[in-house]
Design a protein around this motif. Structure first.
Motif, mmCIF file in Angstrom:
data_model
loop_
_atom_site.group_PDB
_atom_site.id
_atom_site.type_symbol
_atom_site.label_atom_id
_atom_site.label_comp_id
_atom_site.label_asym_id
_atom_site.label_seq_id
_atom_site.Cartn_x
_atom_site.Cartn_y
_atom_site.Cartn_z
ATOM 1 N N CYS A 88 1.656 -1.779 3.013
ATOM 2 C CA CYS A 88 3.201 -1.990 3.744
ATOM 3 C C CYS A 88 3.684 -0.777 4.719
ATOM 4 O O CYS A 88 4.844 -0.837 5.051
ATOM 5 C CB CYS A 88 4.049 -2.603 2.670
ATOM 6 S SG CYS A 88 3.746 -3.367 1.183
ATOM 7 N N ALA A 96 0.598 4.959 -4.689
ATOM 8 C CA ALA A 96 1.243 4.511 -3.624
ATOM 9 C C ALA A 96 2.086 5.192 -2.722
ATOM 10 O O ALA A 96 2.786 5.976 -3.275
ATOM 11 C CB ALA A 96 1.984 2.941 -4.011
ATOM 12 N N TRP A 97 1.769 5.280 -1.536
ATOM 13 C CA TRP A 97 2.649 5.689 -0.609
ATOM 14 C C TRP A 97 3.913 4.675 -0.353
ATOM 15 O O TRP A 97 3.391 3.891 0.526
ATOM 16 C CB TRP A 97 1.957 6.491 0.505
ATOM 17 C CG TRP A 97 2.905 7.363 1.579
ATOM 18 C CD1 TRP A 97 4.106 7.697 1.406
ATOM 19 C CD2 TRP A 97 2.589 7.607 2.918
ATOM 20 N NE1 TRP A 97 4.434 8.596 2.476
ATOM 21 C CE2 TRP A 97 3.434 8.316 3.561
ATOM 22 C CE3 TRP A 97 1.261 7.186 3.834
ATOM 23 C CZ2 TRP A 97 3.420 8.984 4.729
ATOM 24 C CZ3 TRP A 97 1.336 7.824 4.891
ATOM 25 C CH2 TRP A 97 2.299 8.629 5.403
ATOM 26 N N THR A 98 4.821 4.699 -0.700
ATOM 27 C CA THR A 98 5.916 3.617 -0.475
ATOM 28 C C THR A 98 6.853 3.569 0.689
ATOM 29 O O THR A 98 6.799 4.685 1.595
ATOM 30 C CB THR A 98 6.940 3.566 -1.586
ATOM 31 O OG1 THR A 98 7.728 4.667 -1.717
ATOM 32 C CG2 THR A 98 6.066 3.658 -3.164
ATOM 33 N N ARG A 99 7.361 2.604 1.122
ATOM 34 C CA ARG A 99 8.064 2.452 2.206
ATOM 35 C C ARG A 99 9.348 3.249 2.100
ATOM 36 O O ARG A 99 9.937 3.903 2.957
ATOM 37 C CB ARG A 99 8.513 0.803 2.433
ATOM 38 C CG ARG A 99 7.576 0.090 3.287
ATOM 39 C CD ARG A 99 8.013 -1.378 3.666
ATOM 40 N NE ARG A 99 8.962 -1.225 4.720
ATOM 41 C CZ ARG A 99 8.678 -1.603 5.966
ATOM 42 N NH1 ARG A 99 7.413 -1.422 6.313
ATOM 43 N NH2 ARG A 99 9.854 -1.621 6.726
ATOM 44 N N SER A 100 9.844 3.507 0.887
ATOM 45 C CA SER A 100 11.316 4.271 0.622
ATOM 46 C C SER A 100 10.877 5.591 0.834
ATOM 47 O O SER A 100 11.668 6.494 1.484
ATOM 48 C CB SER A 100 11.771 3.978 -0.650
ATOM 49 O OG SER A 100 10.835 4.060 -1.574
ATOM 50 N N GLN A 101 9.670 6.056 0.467
ATOM 51 C CA GLN A 101 9.310 7.413 0.581
ATOM 52 C C GLN A 101 9.217 7.860 2.272
ATOM 53 O O GLN A 101 9.473 8.856 2.757
ATOM 54 C CB GLN A 101 7.947 7.923 0.241
ATOM 55 C CG GLN A 101 7.958 7.815 -1.696
ATOM 56 C CD GLN A 101 6.568 7.915 -2.036
ATOM 57 O OE1 GLN A 101 5.539 7.336 -1.691
ATOM 58 N NE2 GLN A 101 6.663 8.019 -3.572
ATOM 59 N N ARG A 114 2.501 -8.870 -1.849
ATOM 60 C CA ARG A 114 2.490 -7.798 -1.623
ATOM 61 C C ARG A 114 3.576 -7.467 -0.374
ATOM 62 O O ARG A 114 3.732 -8.574 0.490
ATOM 63 C CB ARG A 114 1.444 -6.959 -0.847
ATOM 64 C CG ARG A 114 0.174 -7.296 -2.108
ATOM 65 C CD ARG A 114 -0.055 -6.066 -2.721
ATOM 66 N NE ARG A 114 0.384 -4.617 -2.652
ATOM 67 C CZ ARG A 114 -0.585 -3.518 -2.953
ATOM 68 N NH1 ARG A 114 -1.811 -3.865 -3.126
ATOM 69 N NH2 ARG A 114 0.244 -2.437 -2.841
ATOM 70 N N CYS A 115 4.420 -6.681 -0.230
ATOM 71 C CA CYS A 115 5.496 -6.233 0.901
ATOM 72 C C CYS A 115 6.089 -7.488 1.000
ATOM 73 O O CYS A 115 6.701 -7.884 1.900
ATOM 74 C CB CYS A 115 4.914 -6.066 2.278
ATOM 75 S SG CYS A 115 3.247 -5.228 2.196
#
Ligand code: FRU
Length: 427
Positions: free
Chosen positions: A266, A14-19, A228-229
């Protein structure tokens, strides 16, 4: 499903929102401003998404001293905003990576789709295979946005009869290779936000295992009511992924879908033109994306994003912690797009197309509001200067540039690095 190449679970990475929250322009990631070249080798044409004809090991094919590229192409009298609707694949060749000759349309009329979008090309023992996106349906009277992944085999590459340049012909046989399955890959009817994506096939043969794969841009299905999200229905519309297919038999016209390698649920709706470059045991996975395809709350850029893993199947972690590898300067945020990187010795060379200059609008629709002559004046429609990038583990840095469209062959040395825009070049 398992096969001899099956790897551990946990896919997709996952490419996450926090990254992605860490995305920012820095000296390491901002490309220099682009000025038009003194003369445009692609004069007469708008070209945009471009890919070099490569060999199985991913390097640029050297064909009798020439390199060959395939580009989405239209005549340059067309308004830039219309180009996606009329795109055709043309090939160009160059003896030195600077002067380009126009070979002509790649296919002789038998391609799928009402127009063709991005893909890749493999030169294998004298045979040319082309993987491309068939957009819409051949002969349709109204434009549709259905996307299928198609392939063509039977192309022949030879030196032109007059000894100057390259001719591509042959008896092309086209086939639709892949369509979304609705489980790993969203179908058109499942799409909840912007138009779904299922396109941009990229051939990659894993040098460590010999496995032959196609990567492509897609979306992960996220049904309504999903958790999700954190259940946020707006963020759920942003569901880009990097898809993967393999050929178990080695037949390059026979592919099976596998789970995506990476997704950005997300975070971002379009992970475009995915491709992998392999170096010293690391797999670098790159995608292009737009500022306007990031989910609300994430400040991204039109840029090249990258991930790294020790195995083709991951797990992938974003380069530089957030993923951004190269972007346009803040005062010309849409100057280039559609970046493709390949290793040349120790450097990653990245080509892209020169899109708009001195255009600081907020969206691509903005330019369509300008008078037609202004739209044409501002549109580059040619190759941008090639970026030279250093990759060091998870960290990257733009070192400098080569000329517009300069794509060195593996045998060619690179010029000395020059300092640029007050930044010191070099390692
Ligand atoms: C990226 C892109 C590709 C597509 C092409 C269509 O520039 O959106 O994903 O194949 O443009 O023109």
């Amino acid at each position: 499903m398992t096969n001899q190449f099956s790897h551990g679970g946990g896919r997709p990475s996952a490419w996450t929102r926090s990254q992605a929250a860490g995305l920012e322009r820095t000296d390491r990631t901002v490309a220099p401003i682009i000025y038009p070249a003194p003369s445009d080798p692609f004069d007469g044409w708008h070209i945009w998404d471009t890919w070099p004809v490569r060999t199985r090991d991913g390097t640029i094919a050297e064909i009798d001293g020439y390199r060959v590229i395939v580009s989405l192409t239209t005549e340059d009298t067309l308004l830039p905003g219309k180009r996606h609707d009329l795109a055709e694949l043309h090939y160009f060749y160059s003896p030195d990576g600077r002067r380009w000759g126009h070979g002509g349309p790649l296919f002789d009329g038998g391609a799928f789709g009402s127009r063709q979008w991005a893909g890749s090309a493999l030169y294998d023992d004298g045979d040319l295979y082309v993987f491309y996106t068939a957009s819409g349906s051949r002969g349709e009277s109204e434009l549709t946005y259905t996307q299928r992944i198609a392939g063509a085999e039977g192309g022949r590459v030879s030196v032109s009869p007059d000894g100057e340049g390259i001719t591509i012909d042959g008896d092309w046989r086209h086939e639709v290779l892949l369509e979304p399955d609705g489980r790993f890959y969203e179908r058109e009817g499942q799409s909840r936000g912007m138009i779904y994506t299922f396109r941009d096939p990229w051939f990659f043969e894993d040098p460590e295992t010999g496995e032959t794969t196609l990567l492509f841009e897609a979306n992960t299905p996220v049904p309504e009511g999903s958790d999700r999200c954190d259940g946020d229905p707006v963020q759920q519309e942003f569901n880009g992924s990097v898809g993967m297919a393999i050929t178990e038999s080695g037949d390059l016209m026979d592919w099976e879908l596998r789970e995506p390698l990476v997704d950005a649920v997300c975070v971002n709706q379009e992970l475009e033109r995915p491709h992998v470059a392999h170096k010293n045991g690391s797999y670098y996975l790159f995608v292009s994306s737009h500022r306007h395809t990031f989910a609300p709350g994430i400040e991204g850029f039109d840029g090249l994003y990258g991930f790294v893993a020790d195995d083709l199947y991951g797990p992938y972690r974003p380069l530089n912690g957030h993923g951004l590898v190269a972007t346009n300067p803040a005062n010309a945020p849409f100057q280039a797009y559609s970046w493709i990187g390949y290793f040349h010795r120790d450097e990653l060379l990245v080509t892209s197309f020169f899109n708009y200059y001195d255009y600081v609008g907020e969206s691509l629709d903005g330019i369509a509001q300008l008078p037609e002559s202004e739209q044409l004046r501002r549109f580059g429609g040619t190759l941008a200067p090639t970026l030279r990038i250093r990759l060091d583990g998870d960290r990257t840095r733009i070192l400098g540039t080569l000329d517009h469209g300069h794509l060195p062959l593996p045998s060619e040395p690179l010029p000395e690095l020059r300092s640029f825009e007050g930044r010191t070049a070099g390692y």
